[in-house]
Enzyme design. Structure first.
Site, PDB file in Angstrom:
ATOM      1  N   GLU A  12     -28.489  19.272  43.701  1.00 23.86           N
ATOM      2  CA  GLU A  12     -28.529  18.848  45.096  1.00 23.86           C
ATOM      3  C   GLU A  12     -29.746  19.530  45.728  1.00 23.86           C
ATOM      4  O   GLU A  12     -29.877  20.756  45.629  1.00 23.86           O
ATOM      5  CB  GLU A  12     -27.260  19.261  45.820  1.00 23.86           C
ATOM      6  CG  GLU A  12     -25.995  18.651  45.265  1.00 23.86           C
ATOM      7  CD  GLU A  12     -24.756  19.185  45.964  1.00 23.86           C
ATOM      8  OE1 GLU A  12     -24.535  18.840  47.141  1.00 23.86           O
ATOM      9  OE2 GLU A  12     -24.028  19.975  45.336  1.00 23.86           O
ATOM     10  N   ARG A  24     -20.011  28.677  33.235  1.00 29.61           N
ATOM     11  CA  ARG A  24     -21.237  28.951  33.963  1.00 29.61           C
ATOM     12  C   ARG A  24     -21.698  30.379  33.671  1.00 29.61           C
ATOM     13  O   ARG A  24     -20.944  31.212  33.168  1.00 29.61           O
ATOM     14  CB  ARG A  24     -21.038  28.757  35.469  1.00 29.61           C
ATOM     15  CG  ARG A  24     -20.069  29.736  36.087  1.00 29.61           C
ATOM     16  CD  ARG A  24     -19.893  29.475  37.574  1.00 29.61           C
ATOM     17  NE  ARG A  24     -21.144  29.678  38.283  1.00 29.61           N
ATOM     18  CZ  ARG A  24     -21.319  29.398  39.573  1.00 29.61           C
ATOM     19  NH1 ARG A  24     -20.330  28.892  40.280  1.00 29.61           N
ATOM     20  NH2 ARG A  24     -22.471  29.626  40.155  1.00 29.61           N
ATOM     21  N   LYS A  35     -24.884  29.743  45.672  1.00 29.11           N
ATOM     22  CA  LYS A  35     -25.788  29.386  46.762  1.00 29.11           C
ATOM     23  C   LYS A  35     -25.260  29.916  48.101  1.00 29.11           C
ATOM     24  O   LYS A  35     -26.041  30.313  48.974  1.00 29.11           O
ATOM     25  CB  LYS A  35     -25.947  27.870  46.802  1.00 29.11           C
ATOM     26  CG  LYS A  35     -27.197  27.381  47.489  1.00 29.11           C
ATOM     27  CD  LYS A  35     -27.314  25.870  47.355  1.00 29.11           C
ATOM     28  CE  LYS A  35     -27.531  25.441  45.926  1.00 29.11           C
ATOM     29  NZ  LYS A  35     -27.681  23.975  45.786  1.00 29.11           N
TER      30      LYS A  35
END
Length: 565
Positions: A36, A262, A272
């Protein structure tokens, strides 16, 4: 050798791919990296990039870069260009396969209409808060259908078209998928597909006032592009049933989603949300602060793409979450920089040395090896004079037993130059040593004693008349705890920030050739560590960031673990 081929940790992914290819479900491997464009990439994204691009390369397939840009409030071109720059820096090229989910908005709109026509989506007048509070239920209790779920197909189509036309205010209505309000997976309880948002889109301007949710664009964009394997982190595992539901009920090409753990790294945060707080609260200087785990920050600090790719290979890919030691990343970096970084001499905390029997106006030049690991790197000339700078820590007036560096009456080797012996010191009014007086042995040019006498210490130095003043920034872990989010009740994660994560030394002395480095050049300061020239520097006052120390903590940890076993 590609990224994933060298990494046996991708075996479970590769096995699944081979199974689907053998069964005829797919006849090619097409992967993608779908960021994104609402922030900068960090080292966790680097792992995802390495996996997706590496797997496609291994199987002779193709890989796409797609920007999933359906949230106009936070997305812009700055992030798009930064993401592309970071991926290219990592060493990957997507060729002509660059896509934007926003290019599919018309097709996604028609897909939503088809679900309405099939009785599998409806326009809901409930606010998000009201739906969550009164209808969604809880993990232990089933939800109940919205009172608007039984609208007719015709009414839903009409309302959806009017939503697109801008007849209703933001948040007044949304389009929901009609799935299962009793599902134990909360994401299947009539999730939102479209919401009304009057926000300028960085690519499409004001063409749209309704925007699809990430869950709705994600799988459908994969399908439109012909992605065969959607490789995601474990956070998307719970989303997979919804991903599958959309593809199955739309009757479209259905990629296979495969999840992996992850990257989690000690002494840092890889979210983020938390990284944005660090920047917006002024706790770091920006997204490219060398203490940040962003690729921009790591690059500015002096990390190499080769070291990051090597680290991603070594940590492997697993289904279970784990916490990786930042020391392992640093070890990969040392191995890489040891092979490529030229050596220079720099004095970070200078103490003046005067060689009393050296001719006052004489200047000699010595050949210094640029990199002993790379003979092709050659040598350079280093000036030597009567007055020098050494590290303050390399001198002690009253040394302990195992201190072998310079002290009164002791002889040491000045690298590449001569053997010198301390004869006296000069002190200021407070009794601090401000100057060391020495004599040199002219028969020891090159640092070797013709009579074979042993000298236990070799020290780096910089000629005082030729020294260039520099600023050096020393970096440590940004957080004191391995898990920065381990905080007490009511505490903020910033309580674990390391107050000593950056130390600025403003009176450093470096040899002349070192001052010629360009921003981004990586070097080794002999005996001190690896450093990188910073863009803040100028020709007459360079700035260097310490990338990593010379001591390999990870290797020591592994050795100790092996001994314990």
């Amino acid at each position: 050798m590609s990224t994933s081929e060298a990494n046996p940790g991708t075996d479970f992914i590769r096995a699944a791919i081979r199974e689907d290819l053998a069964s005829g479900r797919f006849d090619e491997v097409v992967t993608r990296f779908p960021p994104e464009p609402n922030g900068y990439l960090h080292i966790g994204h680097a792992k995802a990039v390495c996996i997706s691009y590496g797997i496609a390369e291994d199987f002779g397939g193709r890989y796409h870069l797609r920007f999933d840009d359906s949230n106009p409030e936070k997305e812009n071109w700055e992030f798009v260009e930064a993401i592309k720059e970071d991926i290219r820096w990592l060493g990957f090229d997507w060729g002509e396969h660059e896509y934007f989910a926003s290019d599919y908005f018309e097709r996604l709109y028609e897909m939503a209409r088809s679900l309405i026509q099939a009785g599998k989506a409806y326009v809901c007048d409930l606010t998000q808060e009201a739906f969550a509070r009164e209808y969604r239920g809880t993990i232990r209790e089933p939800g109940k259908r919205s009172p608007y779920a039984e609208r007719s197909v015709e009414e839903n189509l009409d309302l959806f078209a009017r939503m697109r036309a801008g007849e209703f205010p933001d948040g007044a209505r949304c389009l929901r998928a009609k799935i299962d309000m009793t599902s134990p997976n909360m994401l299947l309880r009539d999730p939102v597909m479209y919401r009304i948002v009057r926000q300028h889109h960085y690519r499409l301007g004001d063409d749209w006032c309704i925007y699809p949710t990430y869950d709705f664009i994600h799988g459908q964009s994969d399908s439109i592009e012909g992605i065969t394997f959607s490789l995601c982190d474990l956070g998307f595992e719970i989303h997979r049933p919804l991903y599958d539901w959309y593809c199955e009920n739309l009757g479209i090409h259905h990629p296979r989603q495969i999840e992996f753990a992850r990257l989690n790294l000690t002494h840092t945060v890889l979210s983020k949300r938390w990284l944005t707080q660090l920047v917006e609260r002024g706790l770091v200087s920006g997204w490219d602060d060398p203490r940040m785990p962003t690729l921009k920050g790591l690059r500015r600090r002096g990390y190499t793409p080769e070291a990051i790719r090597d680290f991603c290979r070594r940590i492997g890919v697993a289904k279970a979450a784990s916490l990786n030691q930042v020391e392992q990343l640093e070890s990969c970096l040392r191995e890489d920089l040891n092979k490529r970084a030229p050596r220079f001499m720099a004095v970070l905390k200078p103490l003046k040395v005067v060689i009393e029997n050296y001719p006052g106006e004489q200047v000699e030049e010595f050949d210094a090896v640029n990199n002993p690991e790379d003979p092709a790197a050659g040598t350079r000339k280093v000036p030597f004079s009567r007055e020098l700078y050494i590290e303050r820590d390399d001198f002690m007036e009253d040394p302990p037993k195992k201190f072998f560096r310079l002290s009164p009456g002791r002889e040491v080797r000045l690298r590449y130059a001569y053997l010198v012996t301390c004869t006296s010191v000069v002190k200021d009014e407070s009794g601090n040593v401000v100057e060391v007086r020495c004599t040199y042995d002219p028969e020891t040019r090159g640092g070797n004693a013709p009579d074979g006498r042993k000298v236990k210490s070799t020290m780096h130095w910089v000629s005082a008349p030729h020294a260039v003043n520099a600023e050096v920034r020393l970096y440590e872990h940004l957080f004191t705890k391995e898990n920065p989010l381990d905080v007490g009740e009511g505490e903020d994660f910033t309580v674990n920030l390391n107050p000593d994560s950056m130390t600025v030394l403003g009176d450093c002395k470096i040899e002349p050739d070192l001052a010629k480095r360009e921003p981004g050049d990586r070097v080794q300061f002999e005996r001190l560590g690896y450093f990188c020239a910073d863009p803040d520097g100028t020709a007459d006052r360079p700035v260097f960031n310490r990338t990593v120390t010379l001591r390999d903590t990870w290797a020591r940890m592994q050795k100790q673990a092996g001994t314990a076993r």
